[in-house]
Design a protein around this motif. Structure first.
Motif, PDB file in Angstrom:
ATOM      1  N   LEU A  87      53.348  12.926 109.589  1.00 52.47           N
ATOM      2  CA  LEU A  87      52.741  13.632 110.714  1.00 52.47           C
ATOM      3  C   LEU A  87      51.805  14.717 110.198  1.00 52.47           C
ATOM      4  O   LEU A  87      52.212  15.584 109.421  1.00 52.47           O
ATOM      5  N   THR A  88      50.560  14.673 110.642  1.00 57.00           N
ATOM      6  CA  THR A  88      49.599  15.718 110.293  1.00 57.00           C
ATOM      7  C   THR A  88      48.469  15.709 111.310  1.00 57.00           C
ATOM      8  O   THR A  88      48.437  14.877 112.224  1.00 57.00           O
ATOM      9  N   ALA A  89      47.523  16.617 111.160  1.00 56.68           N
ATOM     10  CA  ALA A  89      46.405  16.703 112.100  1.00 56.68           C
ATOM     11  C   ALA A  89      45.454  15.529 111.901  1.00 56.68           C
ATOM     12  O   ALA A  89      45.127  15.168 110.773  1.00 56.68           O
ATOM     13  N   SER A  90      45.025  14.945 113.018  1.00 58.83           N
ATOM     14  CA  SER A  90      44.163  13.762 112.937  1.00 58.83           C
ATOM     15  C   SER A  90      43.689  13.393 114.337  1.00 58.83           C
ATOM     16  O   SER A  90      44.047  14.038 115.329  1.00 58.83           O
TER      17      SER A  90
ATOM     18  N   ILE B 193      44.145  23.530 114.395  1.00 63.47           N
ATOM     19  CA  ILE B 193      45.222  23.430 115.363  1.00 63.47           C
ATOM     20  C   ILE B 193      44.927  24.293 116.573  1.00 63.47           C
ATOM     21  O   ILE B 193      45.013  23.854 117.715  1.00 63.47           O
ATOM     22  N   VAL B 194      44.540  25.550 116.335  1.00 60.65           N
ATOM     23  CA  VAL B 194      44.420  26.493 117.437  1.00 60.65           C
ATOM     24  C   VAL B 194      43.074  26.399 118.150  1.00 60.65           C
ATOM     25  O   VAL B 194      42.925  26.889 119.251  1.00 60.65           O
ATOM     26  N   MET B 195      42.082  25.793 117.522  1.00 59.99           N
ATOM     27  CA  MET B 195      40.790  25.637 118.174  1.00 59.99           C
ATOM     28  C   MET B 195      40.605  24.213 118.671  1.00 59.99           C
ATOM     29  O   MET B 195      40.997  23.265 118.024  1.00 59.99           O
TER      30      MET B 195
ATOM     31  N   VAL C 154      40.906   8.592 122.983  1.00 55.56           N
ATOM     32  CA  VAL C 154      41.023   9.185 121.652  1.00 55.56           C
ATOM     33  C   VAL C 154      40.775  10.683 121.726  1.00 55.56           C
ATOM     34  O   VAL C 154      39.778  11.129 122.293  1.00 55.56           O
ATOM     35  N   GLY C 155      41.678  11.463 121.157  1.00 53.12           N
ATOM     36  CA  GLY C 155      41.513  12.906 121.067  1.00 53.12           C
ATOM     37  C   GLY C 155      41.770  13.373 119.656  1.00 53.12           C
ATOM     38  O   GLY C 155      41.656  12.593 118.704  1.00 53.12           O
ATOM     39  N   TYR C 156      42.122  14.614 119.521  1.00 55.25           N
ATOM     40  CA  TYR C 156      42.457  15.189 118.217  1.00 55.25           C
ATOM     41  C   TYR C 156      43.671  16.071 118.417  1.00 55.25           C
ATOM     42  O   TYR C 156      43.768  16.808 119.406  1.00 55.25           O
ATOM     43  N   ASP C 157      44.632  15.988 117.494  1.00 55.31           N
ATOM     44  CA  ASP C 157      45.844  16.786 117.646  1.00 55.31           C
ATOM     45  C   ASP C 157      46.441  17.081 116.275  1.00 55.31           C
ATOM     46  O   ASP C 157      46.205  16.341 115.306  1.00 55.31           O
ATOM     47  N   ALA C 158      47.193  18.149 116.210  1.00 57.16           N
ATOM     48  CA  ALA C 158      47.927  18.498 114.991  1.00 57.16           C
ATOM     49  C   ALA C 158      49.357  18.004 115.151  1.00 57.16           C
ATOM     50  O   ALA C 158      50.159  18.617 115.837  1.00 57.16           O
TER      51      ALA C 158
ATOM     52  N   LEU D 107      38.839  20.872 119.194  1.00 61.39           N
ATOM     53  CA  LEU D 107      37.744  20.092 118.606  1.00 61.39           C
ATOM     54  C   LEU D 107      37.159  19.213 119.700  1.00 61.39           C
ATOM     55  O   LEU D 107      37.459  18.037 119.810  1.00 61.39           O
ATOM     56  N   ALA D 108      36.331  19.834 120.501  1.00 55.46           N
ATOM     57  CA  ALA D 108      35.811  19.112 121.652  1.00 55.46           C
ATOM     58  C   ALA D 108      35.062  17.858 121.267  1.00 55.46           C
ATOM     59  O   ALA D 108      35.142  16.839 121.943  1.00 55.46           O
ATOM     60  N   VAL D 109      34.328  17.938 120.154  1.00 59.90           N
ATOM     61  CA  VAL D 109      33.542  16.772 119.773  1.00 59.90           C
ATOM     62  C   VAL D 109      34.406  15.614 119.330  1.00 59.90           C
ATOM     63  O   VAL D 109      33.958  14.484 119.269  1.00 59.90           O
ATOM     64  N   ALA D 110      35.684  15.896 119.019  1.00 61.98           N
ATOM     65  CA  ALA D 110      36.574  14.826 118.616  1.00 61.98           C
ATOM     66  C   ALA D 110      37.236  14.166 119.803  1.00 61.98           C
ATOM     67  O   ALA D 110      37.802  13.088 119.695  1.00 61.98           O
TER      68      ALA D 110
END
Length: 463
Positions: free
Chosen positions: A338-341, A4-6, A350-354, A8-11
């Motif tokens: 709802l969860t991180a994905s 959550i706090v970092m 497309v990104g990544y989020d909690a 995920l640039a590659v995502a």
């Protein structure tokens, strides 16, 4: 929590992905929809467990046979990371393979050969006071930095991996000669982890990271409540490098100050969820530590029943989605979680989020409901049936795609993440038979460690 706090640039690959991708899989799903509608609940669970296994069996990293960080059906990968292995996700993958053996989805003997390859790889891979890094190059065994300073030991990801290693050991320890040899390899890996090193010289708290280059600069103490409970359980249970009970109660429970008297929807929350105290955190907090750790009537000095803690977190998430205060299209009793994905950015990329109620972006993550089967069997089954009978475009070759949104014109991404796909088969199996819970909870060291921390579990005679 780190996810959550970092960043995920590659995502965060900026490419437009819609439900038009992976047409062949979708057409096949549409053809099968009539038969799926006639499936019993057991057949539906069999189906999704078998599909989720495919991620770790068919799409495993070719050399190490461990779980790749991601698998993309659209074949778009950031920085050509097809050989990046995830340690935590591989732990969930080990549990998934055990489910596959037990259910007859994969041959036992072939699985043993694979598991041997995995353990041999882990024995030679980079380790930091016994802990593995978050990411490993599956071809070389060398660390792939998760961030500039996150290039050393990752104790939490190591804990998720170790939970799987211990379950493999317990499953095969009384088997034939080859299986006993595999169990011995697992035992040696487990005993080599220097959990107490990660107290930074004896502080009464565990730290997430240590790097030979940056030492303790990441400075991330493991304090509850989030997904990290299993780290303390394993550290206390270690026969070689253990922590004491004081470290658990002073560090993890913050001297008991992590308790909460708040309720939501009339449901007690019991603990303060880090950064998410109004509704609770993303649902993986009710999954990751509990692949092996059985919360059923589990208690310690402060929590009377961990099952109730987890069940209430899931039900609060469910009730929030049913209430749907942001009026997202589709949310309801059969479409929730709802969860991180992976996620949908505002520009459609497309990104990544909690995702959790306080960070609700209209994106549903299937693993959230599916991995919650032990806590909410009816609500999870309603979601499973809806997904497979009404939304075939959200299903791919290895089960439900990582994330989707009815609101955004049935948006999905034909991609998978190991940490999300890896909890589905194990948690469904724990609901069905308690299989993995029994393996982990009956391990002698775990029994001793839980007793040391004043945990009680009548189910396993821990008093």
């Amino acid at each position: 929590m780190k996810r959550i706090v970092m960043s995920l640039a590659v995502a965060s690959v900026c490419c437009m992905v819609s439900c038009g991708n992976s047409v062949a899989h979708q057409q096949e799903n549409v053809r099968n929809i009539k038969s799926v509608k006639n499936f019993t609940d057991d057949q539906l669970m069999d189906n999704v467990q078998k599909q989720a296994l495919k991620y770790f069996w068919d799409y495993a990293e070719p050399n190490s046979k461990l779980g790749r960080e991601r698998y993309h059906e659209d074949d778009i990968y950031p920085d050509n990371d097809k050989h990046v292995v995830t340690t935590g996700g591989s732990g969930f993958g080990l549990a998934t393979v055990l489910v596959g053996i037990e259910r007859g989805f994969v041959p036992r003997q072939e699985a043993v050969k694979r598991l041997n390859i995995m353990m041999d790889f882990l024995a030679k891979a980079d380790r930091y006071k016994g802990a593995w890094s978050h990411w490993i190059n599956g071809e070389t065994g060398k660390t792939v930095p998760f961030g500039k300073k996150d290039n050393g030991g990752d104790l939490v990801e190591t804990a998720f991996l170790t939970s799987g290693i211990l379950m493999v050991r317990e499953y095969f320890k009384n088997g034939n000669a080859e299986e006993k040899a595999l169990a011995k390899k697992c035992d040696e890996l487990w005993k080599g982890i220097q959990w107490n090193w990660y107290t930074k010289g004896g502080e009464k708290v565990l730290y997430w990271h240590w790097s030979p280059d940056y030492q303790w600069e990441m400075n991330f103490p493991l304090e509850g409540y989030n997904e990290c409970l299993i780290t303390y359980i394993l550290a206390a249970s270690s026969p070689t490098y253990p922590i004491d009970a004081e470290t658990y109660y002073k560090g993890w429970t913050r001297n008991g100050t992590y308790l909460s008297d708040k309720e939501k929807y009339g449901l007690p929350m019991y603990v303060k969820h880090n950064g998410a105290q109004e509704y609770g955190g993303p649902l993986f907090w009710a999954h990751y530590s509990y692949i092996g750790l059985d919360p059923t009537n589990l208690s310690d000095k402060l929590i009377k029943n961990y099952f109730d803690l987890n069940k209430n977190q899931v039900l609060i998430d469910y009730k929030y989605c049913v209430e749907n205060p942001k009026h997202w299209k589709g949310y309801g009793p059969d479409y929730w979680g709802l969860t991180a994905s992976y996620s949908r950015n505002e520009d459609g990329s497309v990104g990544y989020d909690a995702h959790f109620p306080q960070n609700d972006r209209g994106v549903i993550t299937p693993t959230a409901a599916l991995s919650s089967f032990p806590y909410t069997p009816k609500e999870s089954m309603d979601f499973l049936r809806f997904l497979y009978t009404q939304k075939p475009e959200f299903i791919g070759s290895a089960g439900p795609y990582d994330a989707n949104s009815i609101h955004y014109n049935n948006w999905t991404t034909p991609r998978y993440l190991a940490i999300d796909q890896g909890t589905i088969a194990p948690m469904i199996e724990n609901y069905r038979t308690g299989f993995l819970w029994k393996l982990f909870m009956n391990a002698p060291e775990i029994q001793n460690g839980l007793k040391k921390l004043s945990f009680k579990s009548p189910k396993y005679n821990i008093r």
